[in-house]
Write an enzyme that holds these catalytic residues in place. Sequence first.
Site, PDB file in Angstrom:
ATOM      1  CE1 TYR A 173      45.045 139.141  67.167  1.00 48.03           C
ATOM      2  CE2 TYR A 173      47.389 139.214  66.713  1.00 48.03           C
ATOM      3  CZ  TYR A 173      46.138 139.613  66.393  1.00 48.03           C
ATOM      4  OH  TYR A 173      45.488 140.138  65.024  1.00 48.03           O
TER       5      TYR A 173
ATOM      6  CB  SER B  61      48.944 138.479  63.263  1.00 44.70           C
ATOM      7  OG  SER B  61      50.073 138.792  63.577  1.00 44.70           O
TER       8      SER B  61
END
Length: 222
Positions: free
Chosen positions: A170, A156
């Site tokens: 995250y 990501s």
Amino acid sequence: MEKVAGSGSSSRWSLSGFTALVTGGTRGIGYAVVEELAELGATVYTCSRNEAELNERLQEWAAKGLQVKGSVCDASSREQRIQLMENVSSAFDGKLNILLSINNVGTNIRKPTIDYTAEEYARLLGMNLESAFRLCQLAHPLLKASGNGSVVFISSVTGLVHVGSAGSIYGATKEAMNQLTRNLACEWAKDNIRVNGVAPWYIRMSLVEHVIFLIFLMHFSL
């Protein structure tokens, strides 16, 4: 991988004769990747935690003439990861060309850093990082046996820059995945296994659809 001449899909790269495991292939990025690989000629194996959804997708792909197999698996479970790889080994005669860790996009809990509990921290690391790491360990013998292996992680942009809506844990798991990609690329090169990562921005799927909507509202309210 061979490029073939022609029009339409036949003018793209051909993966005829290649085998691929795409974890979490029934929705979002995984669904698109399964279809792309299968349309290019690969025989694909995928998995999902949702048996009904998996069966629906398998029927859909079969109707399109695509070679896709699958089984139920929760990648966060050690026992189910082992069973998945046994299924893949059996389906592909002990050899695997491509491993795409899609469901290891994983999950997220969005909150300020100081509010995370120990359980939430462990859950995010287990789902987003450990499952990808363990699947690579299990897949290594099959990838090596193929003589032409490839691992692709879905990371990501949050592993590269700060994204406030994503949360600190995250982002940390995604940067850890980026470093895992670098390390394995060097370590497994001798086994003819390439290791790469893709770090997308927000993709419209169930995990983040509500976040994209909020960003849209904020943009047009300025």
